[in-house]
Write a protein that holds these residues in place. Structure first.
Motif, PDB file in Angstrom:
ATOM      1  N   THR A 549       0.848  -1.190   0.000  1.00  0.00           N
ATOM      2  CA  THR A 549       0.000   0.000   0.000  1.00  0.00           C
ATOM      3  C   THR A 549       0.880   1.234   0.000  1.00  0.00           C
ATOM      4  OG1 THR A 549      -1.862  -1.061   1.132  1.00  0.00           O
ATOM      5  CG2 THR A 549      -1.704   1.334   1.307  1.00  0.00           C
ATOM      6  N   LEU A 550       0.683   2.075  -1.023  1.00  0.00           N
ATOM      7  CA  LEU A 550       1.504   3.265  -1.179  1.00  0.00           C
ATOM      8  C   LEU A 550       0.770   4.509  -0.710  1.00  0.00           C
ATOM      9  CD1 LEU A 550       1.867   1.479  -4.190  1.00  0.00           C
ATOM     10  CD2 LEU A 550       3.878   2.934  -4.092  1.00  0.00           C
ATOM     11  N   GLY A 551       1.532   5.600  -0.578  1.00  0.00           N
ATOM     12  CA  GLY A 551       0.931   6.915  -0.352  1.00  0.00           C
ATOM     13  C   GLY A 551       0.953   7.433   1.061  1.00  0.00           C
ATOM     14  N   LEU A 552       1.550   6.736   2.013  1.00  0.00           N
ATOM     15  CA  LEU A 552       1.515   7.209   3.396  1.00  0.00           C
ATOM     16  C   LEU A 552       2.422   8.412   3.627  1.00  0.00           C
ATOM     17  CD1 LEU A 552       0.538   4.111   3.619  1.00  0.00           C
ATOM     18  CD2 LEU A 552       1.055   4.402   6.036  1.00  0.00           C
ATOM     19  N   ALA A 567       0.027  -5.774   3.645  1.00  0.00           N
ATOM     20  CA  ALA A 567       1.203  -6.506   4.143  1.00  0.00           C
ATOM     21  C   ALA A 567       2.357  -5.552   4.396  1.00  0.00           C
ATOM     22  CB  ALA A 567       1.607  -7.589   3.145  1.00  0.00           C
ATOM     23  N   VAL A 568       2.518  -4.570   3.512  1.00  0.00           N
ATOM     24  CA  VAL A 568       3.607  -3.599   3.642  1.00  0.00           C
ATOM     25  C   VAL A 568       3.041  -2.204   3.411  1.00  0.00           C
ATOM     26  CG1 VAL A 568       5.860  -2.845   2.781  1.00  0.00           C
ATOM     27  CG2 VAL A 568       5.303  -5.285   2.834  1.00  0.00           C
ATOM     28  N   LEU A 569       3.376  -1.278   4.300  1.00  0.00           N
ATOM     29  CA  LEU A 569       3.013   0.125   4.148  1.00  0.00           C
ATOM     30  C   LEU A 569       4.212   0.900   3.635  1.00  0.00           C
ATOM     31  CD1 LEU A 569       1.106   0.705   7.519  1.00  0.00           C
ATOM     32  CD2 LEU A 569       0.141   0.101   5.295  1.00  0.00           C
ATOM     33  N   HIS A 570       3.971   1.744   2.644  1.00  0.00           N
ATOM     34  CA  HIS A 570       5.069   2.477   2.009  1.00  0.00           C
ATOM     35  C   HIS A 570       4.863   3.972   2.192  1.00  0.00           C
ATOM     36  CE1 HIS A 570       7.829   2.897  -1.784  1.00  0.00           C
ATOM     37  NE2 HIS A 570       8.335   3.452  -0.704  1.00  0.00           N
ATOM     38  N   TYR A 571       5.810   4.634   2.839  1.00  0.00           N
ATOM     39  CA  TYR A 571       5.769   6.073   3.055  1.00  0.00           C
ATOM     40  C   TYR A 571       6.468   6.792   1.908  1.00  0.00           C
ATOM     41  CZ  TYR A 571       4.209   5.174   7.843  1.00  0.00           C
ATOM     42  OH  TYR A 571       3.499   4.777   8.941  1.00  0.00           O
ATOM     43  N   ASP A 572       6.052   6.485   0.676  1.00  0.00           N
ATOM     44  CA  ASP A 572       6.625   7.182  -0.463  1.00  0.00           C
ATOM     45  C   ASP A 572       6.121   8.612  -0.482  1.00  0.00           C
ATOM     46  OD1 ASP A 572       4.295   6.545  -3.069  1.00  0.00           O
ATOM     47  OD2 ASP A 572       4.083   5.932  -1.004  1.00  0.00           O
ATOM     48  N   GLY A 573       6.914   9.503  -1.018  1.00  0.00           N
ATOM     49  CA  GLY A 573       6.591  10.919  -0.961  1.00  0.00           C
ATOM     50  C   GLY A 573       7.598  11.654  -0.097  1.00  0.00           C
ATOM     51  N   VAL A 574       7.387  12.931   0.075  1.00  0.00           N
ATOM     52  CA  VAL A 574       8.347  13.775   0.796  1.00  0.00           C
ATOM     53  C   VAL A 574       8.155  13.687   2.309  1.00  0.00           C
ATOM     54  CG1 VAL A 574       9.199  16.134   1.037  1.00  0.00           C
ATOM     55  CG2 VAL A 574       8.402  15.341  -1.175  1.00  0.00           C
ATOM     56  N   MET A 575       6.938  13.446   2.762  1.00  0.00           N
ATOM     57  CA  MET A 575       6.642  13.513   4.195  1.00  0.00           C
ATOM     58  C   MET A 575       6.965  12.193   4.883  1.00  0.00           C
ATOM     59  SD  MET A 575       3.063  15.617   3.980  1.00  0.00           S
ATOM     60  CE  MET A 575       2.934  17.100   2.965  1.00  0.00           C
ATOM     61  N   LYS A 576       8.245  11.960   5.067  1.00  0.00           N
ATOM     62  CA  LYS A 576       8.704  10.723   5.700  1.00  0.00           C
ATOM     63  C   LYS A 576       8.334  10.701   7.186  1.00  0.00           C
ATOM     64  CE  LYS A 576      10.658   9.456   1.859  1.00  0.00           C
ATOM     65  NZ  LYS A 576       9.990   8.452   0.999  1.00  0.00           N
TER      66      LYS A 576
END
Length: 608
Positions: A549-552, A567-576
């Motif tokens: 799941t992308l976009g966090l 299953a996996v959360l992805h903090y893609d983007g600038v707001m890490k």
């Protein structure tokens, strides 16, 4: 007899005294009550008075009275930018109980006017700027009609009153609308004018500004706000008769709307720049942690720097995961979450690759916080002699000012067969992910003779949508001939690679050829994602959405169900999640993987 007359006089004098003093006592009590109520209302008004420094005024509407406004270059009022709201009277800005008073006062003023043109049937079109709670601008058209339409408005206002009960900030919006209209009328006065109407407008503007203050909902307003709204509405009705020119009002409000839009656009651009800048920086606490762990690492003896279970590093029967990062906390979260979610953690081998500068700190962290039964191997990119001799010169030629794009760690993913020559399969993580489920089943995905397995990002209805033509330059003949701009794209973050097929198809050489071509002419935008799409073109199988799941790191509107079942959360983007600008709504999934009671985190003031 004399005694009888004396008592009679006493009774009469007593009654006279009572008739004199009783009204005085009653009046004094009444005055005391009124005084306490007035003092209470005055005290309630005091907190709403906000003092602002003139140097911080950014609102074009507040400044317009003192300086000239620039009108729009072309058409400002467009349907896609504004929504028109038609109402029958300016009294729509308050309830029916208030509109009745305002209408009576307006009729009284009309009878005192020497000009009887107000009794004729005519329409005056006024444009009102409405600002909602998010700062968006709505343009409403108000039709000031004759007395018959005003009577119809009374019935319409009763319906609006029932709606205002459900909108908690309706009165605040109405007061701000009144300020905008009052300032627009004030700007029509000749320079230096000090007429009675101008003085009254200035006075009412100050009163309403003090009443509304910084209020965001109706409950924040003082009790006297309703009376001030009614007084302002009466004055606006009087000003509309003094300045009946519709075209001048429309032009003025268009200019105000245009300037406000320019202000909003400039603020958004500045916000975007600052967010991008913050995303490139290293937090002070993370830098402190790296320095302290590095110092501790060099105090260790060589034999104390060794990790256990090193015999598992090349075991093909185990599950091998890799992450490339220079961030200590990010690596810690990826490793900890993967192992804690695994059903068989003893079968996990983690391969961490970092740079020479961060190798001691990351090594020290995992020596102090070993990954349980799993094996871990930490390497430095500088130890890959084959990379420095063959490929490093090409990486340094990339023309990008963003370290996230030109970092060798970012492009190291294209050299997996060279980094792990003894392995046949590996799962590659980005360092901004959190694992929530056991990943054993991903190793049994049917690869269908292809190299890469990833979650697709080709649904336009999703925030993670990426189209190939958005990142590739299809005006170049080579790109247009070799690739299809409508092909389904996929994401990095969680990728399962078949290294055996990769070697057989020699995809690393293909990547290097594309990279060299891109240095000569613009074939794609910055980053390794477009390079991945063309390197693994027709070599990728789709994983189910639940795996990734992308976009966090940019999308605050992600559904809770999607997050909880991923299953996996992805903090893609600038707001890490390790930055202050990270989305607070999503930070908890990442921060719960860290022990903030760790002494090193405490010393460096790193907390949730």
């Amino acid at each position: 007899m004399n005694k009888h007359h004396r008592w009679q006089r006493i009774v009469i004098l007593s009654l006279l005294s009572l008739s004199v003093f009783a009204p005085i006592v009653l009046v004094s009590q009444r005055l005391k009550t009124l005084t306490s109520i007035g003092r209470k209302e005055f005290n309630e008004d005091l907190p709403s008075i906000k003092y602002r420094r003139d140097g911080l005024k950014l609102n074009a509407i507040e400044q317009e009275a003192a300086e000239e406004l620039n009108g729009p270059k072309l058409v400002v009022l467009q349907e896609k930018d504004f929504s028109s709201l038609v109402s029958h009277s300016s009294d729509e800005n308050h309830g029916s109980d208030q509109s009745g008073d305002a209408q009576d006062a307006s009729k009284l003023l009309e009878t005192n006017e020497t000009n009887d043109e107000g009794k004729d049937k005519h329409q005056i079109q006024q444009t009102i700027i409405r600002m909602n709670s998010r700062g968006k601008i709505r343009i409403g058209v108000v039709l000031c009609q004759n007395e018959q339409s005003n009577r119809e408005t009374g019935r319409h206002d009763q319906h609006l009153q029932s709606q205002s009960l459900r909108v908690m900030d309706e009165k605040v919006k109405q007061m701000r609308d009144q300020l905008i209209r009052a300032k627009a009328y004030l700007s029509f006065a000749p320079p230096g004018s000090n007429s009675h109407l101008v003085r009254e407008l200035r006075t009412r503007i100050k009163e309403v500004e003090r009443a509304v203050g910084e209020a965001s909902k109706d409950l924040d307003l003082p009790r006297s706000a309703s009376q001030k709204m009614r007084s302002m509405e009466v004055l606006l009705a009087k000003a509309s008769r003094a300045y009946p020119d519709c075209s001048a009002m429309a032009t003025k409000l268009r200019a105000m709307a245009y300037n406000a839009e320019e202000q909003v656009r400039a603020q958004k651009n500045q916000e975007l720049h600052l967010v991008q800048l913050a995303g490139k920086t290293t937090p002070k606490g993370l830098h402190c942690l790296s320095m302290r762990l590095t110092a501790e690492y060099f105090f260790l003896k060589p034999e104390e720097r060794q990790f256990p279970n090193q015999q598992k590093l090349n075991d093909l029967d185990l599950y091998h995961y890799a992450v490339f990062s220079d961030n200590i906390l990010a690596c810690a979260v990826v490793v900890n979450s993967t192992i804690s979610s695994a059903k068989e953690p003893e079968k996990i081998v983690f391969h961490v690759v970092t740079d020479f500068l961060n190798l001691p700190a990351i090594s020290m962290w995992f020596l102090l916080n070993p990954p349980g039964k799993a094996a871990i191997h930490i390497q430095s990119i500088e130890n890959f002699d084959w990379l420095s001799t063959k490929y490093n010169s090409t990486l340094k030629e990339q023309k990008s000012y963003d370290p996230r794009y030109n970092s060798p760690l970012n492009h190291l993913r294209f050299y997996l067969p060279d980094i792990f020559p003894a392995l046949n399969k590996v799962v590659l993580f980005d360092h901004d992910v959190v694992v929530q489920r056991d990943l054993t089943k991903i190793w049994s995905v049917d690869m269908k003779g292809k190299v890469n397995a990833a979650v697709e990002t080709c649904l336009e209805s999703e925030a993670s949508f990426r189209a190939m033509h958005m990142f590739m330059n299809f005006s170049d003949p080579f790109v247009a001939k070799r690739f299809n701009g409508n092909v389904c794209t996929w994401a990095f973050g969680v990728n399962f690679f078949d290294l055996k097929e990769w070697r057989r198809k020699n995809l690393t050489t293909l990547y290097r050829n594309y990279l060299k071509m891109g240095l000569k002419r613009p074939l794609w935008k910055a980053g390794s994602l477009p390079l991945g799409w063309i390197t693994f073109y027709n070599q990728t199988v789709a994983l189910e959405k639940r795996w990734h799941t992308l976009g966090l790191g940019y999308n605050s509107g992600l559904g809770q169900h999607d997050i909880e079942h991923a299953a996996v959360l992805h903090y893609d983007g600038v707001m890490k999640p390790w930055l202050e600008i990270g989305l607070a709504k999503h930070k908890g999934y990442w921060s719960k993987q860290l022990n903030y009671d760790d002494p090193y985190l405490q010393q460096c003031n790193i907390h949730e």
